[in-house]
Design an enzyme around this catalytic site. Sequence first.
Site, PDB file in Angstrom:
ATOM      1  N   CYS D  90       0.838  -1.197   0.000  1.00 30.25           N
ATOM      2  CA  CYS D  90       0.000   0.000   0.000  1.00 30.25           C
ATOM      3  C   CYS D  90       0.876   1.252   0.000  1.00 30.25           C
ATOM      4  O   CYS D  90       1.518   1.546  -0.983  1.00 30.25           O
ATOM      5  CB  CYS D  90      -0.978  -0.058   1.172  1.00 30.25           C
ATOM      6  N   HIS D 207      -3.581  -5.281   1.098  1.00 35.35           N
ATOM      7  CA  HIS D 207      -2.879  -5.513   2.365  1.00 35.35           C
ATOM      8  C   HIS D 207      -2.834  -6.992   2.740  1.00 35.35           C
ATOM      9  O   HIS D 207      -3.740  -7.468   3.438  1.00 35.35           O
ATOM     10  CB  HIS D 207      -3.613  -4.793   3.493  1.00 35.35           C
ATOM     11  N   GLU D 209      -1.219  -8.380   5.037  1.00 32.83           N
ATOM     12  CA  GLU D 209      -1.179  -8.558   6.503  1.00 32.83           C
ATOM     13  C   GLU D 209      -2.584  -8.558   7.106  1.00 32.83           C
ATOM     14  O   GLU D 209      -2.789  -9.036   8.208  1.00 32.83           O
ATOM     15  CB  GLU D 209      -0.280  -7.495   7.151  1.00 32.83           C
TER      16      GLU D 209
END
Lengths: 749, 85, 85, 238
Positions: D90, D207, D209
């Site tokens: 990002c 993302h 994560e």
Amino acid sequence: MAQETIQQDEINLTAEEKAAVFKVLQRDLTLPEAAMLEVMNSEHCSYKSSRPILPLLPTEGPRVICGPGEDAGVVDIGDGLALVFKLESHNHPSALDPYNGAATGVGGIIRDILCMGARPIGLLDSFRFGKLSDPHTKWLLKHVTKGVGGYGNCVGIANAGGEIEFDPSFQINCLINVGCFGIMRKDELALSTATTPGDRLILLGGSTGRDGIGGASFASKDITEESESDRGAVQIGDPYMKKLIIEATLEAIKSGVVEGLKDLGAAGVTCSISETADAGGTGTEIDLEKIRIREDDMEPWEILVSESQERMFFVVKPENVSKIGAIFAKYELPYEDLGVVTDSGKCVVNHKGKPIVDLPAHLLTKPPAANRTAEYPDYLDKLDRKWLPKEPETKELNDICRKIMASDNIISREWVYRQYDTEVGLYSTIKSGQGDGGVFRLTEFGSKKGIAATFDGNSHHCYLDPYNGGAGVLMEACSNVAAVGAEPIAFTDCLNFGNPEHPKVFWTFEKVVEGIADAAKALDIPCVGGNVSFYNHDQVNNVAVKPSPVIFAAGLIDDVSKAMNNKFKAPKQHIILIGETRTEIGGSEYTRVIHQTENGQVPKVDFTTAKNTLADMVSIINSELVTASHDLSKGGLFVTLTEMAMASNLGYNIDIHRMPADTERVDIRLFSETHGRFLVTVINENLGKVVAQFAQHQIPATLIGTVTEDKKLLISNGNDTNIIELPLEEIKQKWKFRMEEEMEGKIQK
Amino acid sequence: MPKFSVEIIIEGKKNARDPEGETIMRDLMIKHGYDMVESVRSGKILKVNLEAKDENAAEEICLKMVNELRIYNPVAHMCVIKLVK
Amino acid sequence: MPKFSVEIIIEGKKNARDPEGETIMRDLMIKHGYDMVESVRSGKILKVNLEAKDENAAEEICLKMVNELRIYNPVAHMCVIKLVK
Amino acid sequence: MPMNVVVIQFSGSTCDRDLVNAMRNVMEWDVDFLWHEKAMKNLEKYDAIFLPGGFTYGDHLRAGIIAAFTPVMGKVKERAKEGVPVLGICNGFQILVESELLPGALIGNETLRFSCKWTNLRVETERSAATNIAKKGDVWKVPIAHGEGRYFLDKKGLKDLNENDQIVWRYTTETGELTKEANPNGSIENIAGICNLEGNVVGLMPHPERAAESTLSPWETEDGKFYFQSIEKFLRRS
Ligand SMILES: Nc1ncnc2c1ncn2[C@@H]1O[C@H](COP(=O)(O)OP(=O)(O)O)[C@@H](O)[C@H]1O
Ligand SMILES: [Mg+2]
């Protein structure tokens, strides 16, 4: 004092307020003193109208660490942790400058959480506008959403949910409430006090400008045509600086150098130096020149009352000033040592070596309350509580359902919450649109518990019946929390009303508070804080906004992995309706959208079963007996069922004849908004256990139908013929995309 | 009809803070050696091409348009319209 | 040293779509009767005040700065510098 | 295997702790989390460098631009040249683009709105440091959250990118079809992530994560793990 003084009759205080001041002071006021007293006596800061009424709310409970009075409520959630939460209004600024108004609202509420010592992790928002199709509403909604997102996303705090209501009474004076919650270790609680003379007073963050001068007084008047020029420069939020302030503040608290902490919101420095002194039983003395100002020609009084954003106030031991300075320096944040804690009980401000302010702290922090009169508003007499519409014919039902699913207050809010980061922090396990309340896990804090957070309001019910409406809002908020499997543990409120000097408005205020208070007692849930916003009055059409309490309920779930969403899981599962349905369609979607009237009986919370219903819901979810859950609110049974179907792309087949109700009427069974009802789905072998759980408390849990594979919404009434038969996809398209179509003028996925 | 080009510049009011301009100045310009920079204000610009009777009309249309369509919010911004020659 | 004011205007390259300009034109202007508008491009403007030897120097500093500090991304934007007199 | 990786925290970083938590708690990596000025001094010791997502410097002027000029990025460039994996998520991707470690630009979403939603990413190449355990054509569910994620590059650059197999992920439907509707921000050719010629510098707008644990995913998926597992494998190999 060496300063020129101000004539008594030029001071903008009421006679009682002046009397309170001069009884103690027995001398003239300096200009800065007068300005400070004026702003601290404003409705927004002093709660002068609401203070006599608010004690009705129960505030005590075994979990409460800080109740009303501090910047935010603090409750014990076990595992050495505390939850801090609060909500606040930013109505007037947002009505005129929706982007910056909403953004600085978010900035302000984050500060409230931070200044208790907690890491802010979740945001919520609540909007009230005129009709969605109106161009002004669209302008407001677009920019308010951008403002909330612009600030929250940039500062990196996830949005946990919210609510939106459209009603013509909010056309000019929209209501924008924002909430925040945070988590901290209990032993890191920071209070807004200055307890030890000799400690230093440090101001951290942005420079002080003319922006927001009189912001608190602005919030304490009606919005008028002059409102624009009335305001000092608009306040601009700076989420980037706020992010640095959050990290620096938390680091400072961790390092143990913070004795007291206060955010600068309404009334700016004035509020900080007086509230910390008064709370600590000390005094404060500062040098005005130390405050960094943005415009050279600012008057002392302006500096003292300016509400410039992104500032924090720290009380620090003299030997720790350099330590805290090093932390601030890492983030390149400017700060100043303004002065010292004294034992005088006074707030002293020196300018060029001479005192220009010398006031007892309590004069600023404890102004007298105003005695408002309440008078029964006659509009209530014009309403017909017994009113019932003519029962629609069966063939009309499909269209009625279509209309309700596509109405302003029912359609999906996805266009709004997609603009918010709902994931940052890796906390959210149930996100906007997936359940009744947002659920955040606490893994990062070493706990397997989860927090459920929800906002709720219902101006339609509160307008028709302030007492039952108020009680209903609390019940609905707590139901949302229970629907995900969390025990409601505390709430805070934001009470948005018209002009309190109007006795008829004030009556509705009193009744709403009574309703909330009685419901809180019945549910045994404490109020740990709140906010009151008066003077929400549309001058153009000369109407007050509908009474609009908004409640932020917080819940706790022991094992966050058990939190339940609202999605049907598989065909053939049973659909169970918890609770009994009564003829309560006053202010309902059905009544307003289909019959265009405001008559009828508003739902009344059943205080005898409410608490047990919620506790049983929490219990069945935590025993993993159900596979989906949703509470019944706006739009009643039909809307709730359909929302569950849309979330899963599965259909349902329901027989409404089975539901326990005080009426045979199909329309009322489908659309009544009776509180304390839920829908859950269960697999066959758990059906008995779920029914038994509620049966202990004489609460009906009724099998009303099943989840189906084919994407149809089928409802019958005691026989094989469907009275409603609708394709899921068609209903879903309208519901899901109507707001986007309205806002963008086109469909984009 | 003749064609004109008009620049609409929207920026924050004089006394309002401009965190974007401040950050660009502090963290980008000054930090990388451009310390002769004393202030930065950020704003938005729209370049509009339109048909109009004459220069005056072009400017007037734009003026009416920015207010009517709320291209800017007078509570928060100032707006300047310039005919590009 | 004397002070100068410079406008830095950053806008999208012609080959990069400008949805903001398009939307403002289509959904706002044309839809509300301003059909004399033929095109709208949106951009960003920075007003920089700085000290410099003279006008030329002021412009040169800004030119160097916008390139060196990538005040615009040359892949997507173009940038114009104007001294304000 | 001991993982010697660092996550760099810039001023105003917002998804930095998220990334670190996912690495530590989900992947059980031992990671260092360093303020950019500190990271600057120690960068030599790491086998992989992560630039986290969210915002930096308030995303003023353009997302990633101010962070791209922090001194640590000079060091990151050197390490990237040595073949060390440099991964931007990002805002990290935006920083990589603005510091010219990757080509192109990330400009405002076509919708003109910030957008947070789950997307489907089709893996386009297995050769990048972040996709080498995947199969070309695999589709991962990973959320986006950005206002400036529209990847843009001129024709020539795009041709090179395609020819050199530098496009790592594209936004597609759940079943891997490349459609306009699947593209959340108007990125050219639905591009969601790219790598440099060598494949060690990888930028991705969504993302991973946020997608590495089933409890965080509406579908109970864990596709974000593939991203981290690939890096693990890449490090083991080198
Ligand atoms: N202003 C808003 N901001 C963020 N999320 C919102 C907002 N309004 C509604 N939502 C989300 O949309 C979903 C539906 O909202 P609502 O119909 O009010 O739920 P309920 O009736 O269960 O209280 C919820 O998940 C809620 O959090
Ligand atoms: Mg609900």
